[in-house]
Enzyme design. Structure first.
Site, PDB file in Angstrom:
ATOM      1  N   GLY A   9       0.838  -1.193   0.000  1.00  0.00           N
ATOM      2  CA  GLY A   9       0.000   0.000   0.000  1.00  0.00           C
ATOM      3  C   GLY A   9       0.869   1.237   0.000  1.00  0.00           C
ATOM      4  N   CYS A  10       0.348   2.308   0.522  1.00  0.00           N
ATOM      5  CA  CYS A  10       1.065   3.581   0.571  1.00  0.00           C
ATOM      6  C   CYS A  10       2.361   3.418   1.350  1.00  0.00           C
ATOM      7  CB  CYS A  10       0.188   4.640   1.236  1.00  0.00           C
ATOM      8  SG  CYS A  10       1.049   6.194   1.524  1.00  0.00           S
ATOM      9  N   PHE A  11       3.468   3.864   0.763  1.00  0.00           N
ATOM     10  CA  PHE A  11       4.751   3.673   1.448  1.00  0.00           C
ATOM     11  C   PHE A  11       4.869   4.458   2.736  1.00  0.00           C
ATOM     12  CE2 PHE A  11       6.771   6.120  -2.396  1.00  0.00           C
ATOM     13  CZ  PHE A  11       6.194   7.332  -2.029  1.00  0.00           C
ATOM     14  N   TRP A  12       4.103   5.524   2.903  1.00  0.00           N
ATOM     15  CA  TRP A  12       4.144   6.269   4.170  1.00  0.00           C
ATOM     16  C   TRP A  12       3.762   5.364   5.336  1.00  0.00           C
ATOM     17  CZ3 TRP A  12       0.630  10.909   2.480  1.00  0.00           C
ATOM     18  CH2 TRP A  12       1.293  11.682   1.516  1.00  0.00           C
ATOM     19  N   CYS A  13       2.721   4.549   5.119  1.00  0.00           N
ATOM     20  CA  CYS A  13       2.214   3.676   6.182  1.00  0.00           C
ATOM     21  C   CYS A  13       3.164   2.522   6.462  1.00  0.00           C
ATOM     22  CB  CYS A  13       0.845   3.119   5.791  1.00  0.00           C
ATOM     23  SG  CYS A  13      -0.421   4.386   5.566  1.00  0.00           S
TER      24      CYS A  13
END
Length: 177
Positions: A9-13
């Site tokens: 998913g989103c790399f931030w998470c």
């Protein structure tokens, strides 16, 4: 030190979750699994490059085993949903493990198969393949959650993953006071 590369998913998470683990020395957001050279965030988000948003970890295998990283990876996202994690939809958000060597590849494949066999997940769609090239994401994506903890997206999606790691893996994710 060794390296491991994951997309969930989103790399931030994903970055925020792995940063909690003792033995993980660095987490770098980036792109892997595509066909374009030097992809940009905008190009990856368009879906035209074939890349996934990923994180690359540098970790001390004496402190945290690759299998531990796999356990965290499969805990913090849904490996049964193709090209989607939470509100993020598209192939750039696919579940992926990019192995740095044959041992990681075999370990990841066996780990996913065991999860299915145990009935923990049904229909794992995680792409498991050798890492060809990792491209570091733009600087503003690095340590995004740490720099933007009150960002609405981070509050809703990254923070719960961080808490899940801190709770489920408390022995491996000591909370800094």
């Amino acid at each position: 030190m060794e390296r491991a590369t994951f997309g969930g998913g989103c790399f931030w998470c994903v970055e925020a979750a792995f940063e909690q683990l003792e033995g993980v020395e660095s987490v770098t957001s980036g792109y892997a699994g595509g066909h374009a050279e030097d992809p940009t965030y905008e190009a990856v988000c368009s879906g035209s490059t074939g890349h996934a948003e990923v994180v690359q970890l540098e970790y001390d295998p004496e402190t945290v085993a690759y299998e531990d990283l796999l356990e965290v990876f499969f805990t913090i996202h849904d490996p049964t949903t193709k090209d989607r994690e939470g509100p993020d939809v598209g192939s750039q958000y696919r579940s992926a493990i990019y192995a740095h060597d044959d041992e990681q590849l075999e370990t990841a494949e066996a780990f996913a198969a065991e999860l299915e066999k145990e009935g923990l997940y049904e229909g794992i769609v995680t792409e498991i393949e050798p890492l060809e090239t990792f491209y570091e994401a733009e600087q503003y994506h690095q340590n995004y959650f740490e720099k933007n903890p009150n960002d609405a997206y981070c509050s809703m999606h990254a923070a719960p993953k961080v808490e899940k790691v801190r709770e489920k893996f408390a022995a491996k994710a000591p909370v800094d006071d």
